[in-house]
Design a protein around this motif. Structure first.
Motif, PDB file in Angstrom:
ATOM      1  N   ILE A 161       0.848  -1.197   0.000  1.00  0.00           N
ATOM      2  CA  ILE A 161       0.000   0.000   0.000  1.00  0.00           C
ATOM      3  C   ILE A 161       0.882   1.245   0.000  1.00  0.00           C
ATOM      4  N   ASP A 162       0.621   2.135  -0.945  1.00  0.00           N
ATOM      5  CA  ASP A 162       1.243   3.454  -0.940  1.00  0.00           C
ATOM      6  C   ASP A 162       0.143   4.481  -0.707  1.00  0.00           C
ATOM      7  N   SER A 200     -11.129  -6.254   2.943  1.00  0.00           N
ATOM      8  CA  SER A 200     -10.141  -5.769   1.980  1.00  0.00           C
ATOM      9  C   SER A 200      -8.912  -5.176   2.667  1.00  0.00           C
ATOM     10  N   GLY A 201      -8.955  -5.021   3.981  1.00  0.00           N
ATOM     11  CA  GLY A 201      -7.770  -4.564   4.706  1.00  0.00           C
ATOM     12  C   GLY A 201      -7.843  -3.129   5.191  1.00  0.00           C
ATOM     13  N   GLU A 239      -8.799  -6.358  -1.703  1.00  0.00           N
ATOM     14  CA  GLU A 239      -7.802  -7.413  -1.529  1.00  0.00           C
ATOM     15  C   GLU A 239      -6.414  -6.871  -1.206  1.00  0.00           C
ATOM     16  N   GLY A 240      -6.383  -5.907  -0.288  1.00  0.00           N
ATOM     17  CA  GLY A 240      -5.099  -5.433   0.215  1.00  0.00           C
ATOM     18  C   GLY A 240      -4.360  -4.479  -0.698  1.00  0.00           C
ATOM     19  N   LEU A 241      -5.048  -3.959  -1.710  1.00  0.00           N
ATOM     20  CA  LEU A 241      -4.414  -3.011  -2.627  1.00  0.00           C
ATOM     21  C   LEU A 241      -5.315  -1.798  -2.832  1.00  0.00           C
ATOM     22  N   VAL A 242      -4.678  -0.649  -3.142  1.00  0.00           N
ATOM     23  CA  VAL A 242      -5.456   0.513  -3.569  1.00  0.00           C
ATOM     24  C   VAL A 242      -5.767   0.312  -5.043  1.00  0.00           C
ATOM     25  N   VAL A 243      -7.051   0.187  -5.327  1.00  0.00           N
ATOM     26  CA  VAL A 243      -7.448  -0.096  -6.707  1.00  0.00           C
ATOM     27  C   VAL A 243      -7.609   1.203  -7.494  1.00  0.00           C
ATOM     28  N   GLU A 244      -8.170   2.202  -6.806  1.00  0.00           N
ATOM     29  CA  GLU A 244      -8.443   3.447  -7.519  1.00  0.00           C
ATOM     30  C   GLU A 244      -8.535   4.571  -6.513  1.00  0.00           C
TER      31      GLU A 244
END
Ligand SMILES: Nc1ncnc2c1ncn2[C@@H]1O[C@H](COP(=O)(O)OP(=O)(O)O)[C@@H](O)[C@H]1O
Ligand SMILES: [Mg+2]
Lengths: 244, 235
Positions: A24-25, A42-43, A215-220
């Motif tokens: 994650i940033d 999603s975290g 799912e543990g990521l920045v999608v948008e």
């Protein structure tokens, strides 16, 4: 001055084999209100807890006001005072009155005198509209009242930023507005906020940025008003379709 | 009926027994006072070690607790009083030779600390994790969170089981008779031997019940009250 209050660099968090945050940033600047949405699991909570140093991370770095909180040299208790946290389940101290909930940490952690701590506490209870509940125990308050006390309790430490984790999700619908109003006031006063919520109205009204996690990521991420109307990613579209 | 009265409720013997039992009760109270105090503190420390982040502490506390929960108090008493004294006199270590009352306090403390530790551990465990997190997020250290937030709530939860433990401890002081402590059972047996009549035992029974019955009532009332109240507010 322009240094971000919060900076996450490639943060990875695992619970055993389960990788909950997968790089994650994130940067949050002073007075920004960053709203985070995303499906359950999603975290989102984990990320907030990492920012508050409540969870160790396995990769990446987290900076609060330029200080690397993952460094063993950092006094995490010191850093936590900069970030107030409010939980879905309020987590008020049931054996303490509302005002004692607010004064305990300023007195024990910051070494404030009782009179100074109580002065701050009364002002804050007034601000969240609960001055007449100062001497009541949490168990006698409604959920909405408890959550407003919890917000005031975090503010009593005079933090530079506030982290909100689905703070209206456990409330009866008619009590949500009072809590959101307190949060909106804070946002308008320039408080830096990271808000995990499904309240799209709040995001639209006061959000400076909207982040969709999955799912543990920045999608948008983007301007809330633009993103809510025109999400780029299919996953974002699907999710917004469900919560709107 | 007359026979029953003569043997079990003989008023003459009762009158003779009561003053002596009162003195024995003072001894019991003394043992209870110290054993309760020490095992409360000992149990709390053991419980905190048992949940400590330091593995060795957890491990040692675990061994201690299991060991003393697994041993009969009677054995511990005998060990502390006779066992240590034997070693003490052989090796010339006089401090190992204890008087009966301190030996009883020590043995009961060692054993009941293990019981209390389990009670405290359960009590601490019953406080929702969110309480600790909220305290930590407010900048409190682990120790401050325990002291101001978790333990004050846990103490309320453990009052009923600790009351039950006190009842058990009162009854267990009778075991100290095997190491010649002049407590209630010891005294009443002594008198019984002299008068060849079991009435002193009746007096002893009454003496125990005067202490235990009110506590039993208190414990069940507390259990009812805390049973309702333990659901943490706002959780
Ligand atoms: N303490 C924990 N131990 C193990 N797994 C956890 C723990 N906390 C969260 N998880 C898991 O991590 C994932 C993300 O959880 P969370 O951050 O709470 O998601 P969200 O807040 O977005 O719903 C979930 O699969 C959850 O089960
Ligand atoms: Mg969550």
């Amino acid at each position: 001055m322009d240094q971000p209050l919060i900076r996450l660099e490639g943060v990875h968090k695992r619970f055993g084999d389960l990788e909950v945050l997968r790089g994650i940033d994130l940067e949050v600047r002073r007075s920004e209100v960053v709203v985070i949405i995303g499906p359950s699991g999603s975290g989102k909570s984990t990320m907030l807890r990492c920012i508050n140093g409540l969870e160790p991370i396995q990769g990446g770095r987290i900076f609060i006001e330029g200080v690397d909180i993952t460094s063993s040299k950092t006094d995490i208790n010191q850093i936590r005072q900069k970030a107030g946290m409010v939980f879905q389940q309020f987590n008020l101290f049931p054996h303490k009155t509302a005002i004692e909930n607010l004064t305990l940490s300023p007195m024990k952690v910051q070494g404030k005198s009782r009179s100074e701590a109580e002065q701050i506490a009364r002002d804050l209870l007034d601000k969240v509209g609960l001055s007449e509940k100062a001497d009541d125990y949490p168990g006698t308050l409604s959920g909405g009242q408890q959550q407003r006390v919890a917000i005031a309790r975090a503010l009593a430490m005079q933090p530079d930023m506030m982290l909100f984790d689905e703070v209206t999700s456990a409330l009866d619908p008619e009590l949500v507005a009072d809590v959101l109003n307190v949060m909106k006031t804070l946002a308008l006063e320039g408080m830096t906020m990271v808000v995990v919520t499904h309240e799209m109205g709040f995001a639209r009204e006061v959000g400076s940025r909207l982040i969709f996690m999955d799912e543990g990521l920045v999608v948008e991420e983007g301007d809330p008003r633009v993103m809510i109307e025109n999400p780029r990613e299919e996953r974002t579209q699907k999710f917004l379709g469900m919560v709107l | 009926m007359d026979q029953v009265i003569k043997y079990y409720f003989n008023t003459e013997i009762l009158a003779d027994t009561v003053p002596q039992l009162l003195r024995a009760l003072v001894v019991v109270a003394e043992i209870l006072f110290f054993a309760l105090l020490f095992s409360f503190v000992g149990g709390l420390i053991l419980a905190l070690l048992r949940i400590s982040r330091i593995r060795v502490f957890r491990w040692l506390a675990g061994i201690y607790i299991d060991l003393f929960r697994g041993l009969p108090l009677l054995l511990v008493l005998t060990y502390i009083y006779y066992g240590l004294a034997l070693v003490g006199s052989e090796a010339g270590l006089d401090f190992l030779i204890l008087d009966p009352i301190p030996a009883a306090v020590l043995a009961i403390t060692l054993t009941y600390s293990a019981y209390s530790a389990e009670i405290f551990r359960a009590g601490i465990g019953s406080i929702p994790h969110g309480q600790m997190e909220a305290a930590r997020s407010l900048g409190m250290t682990n120790t401050q969170s325990m002291r101001y937030i978790v333990l004050p709530q846990a103490i309320r939860v453990v009052v009923p089981p600790l009351t039950n433990e006190l009842i058990a401890m009162i009854k267990d002081t009778a075991l100290a008779s095997v190491i010649t402590v002049p407590e209630v059972l010891q005294k009443s047996r002594e008198i019984m031997g002299r008068v060849a009549n079991p009435t002193p035992l009746t007096a002893a029974a009454i003496a125990y019940l005067i202490f235990t019955l009110p506590l039993i009532r208190v414990a069940s009332r507390l259990e009812k009250r805390f049973g309702k109240g333990t659901r943490p507010i706002g959780m």
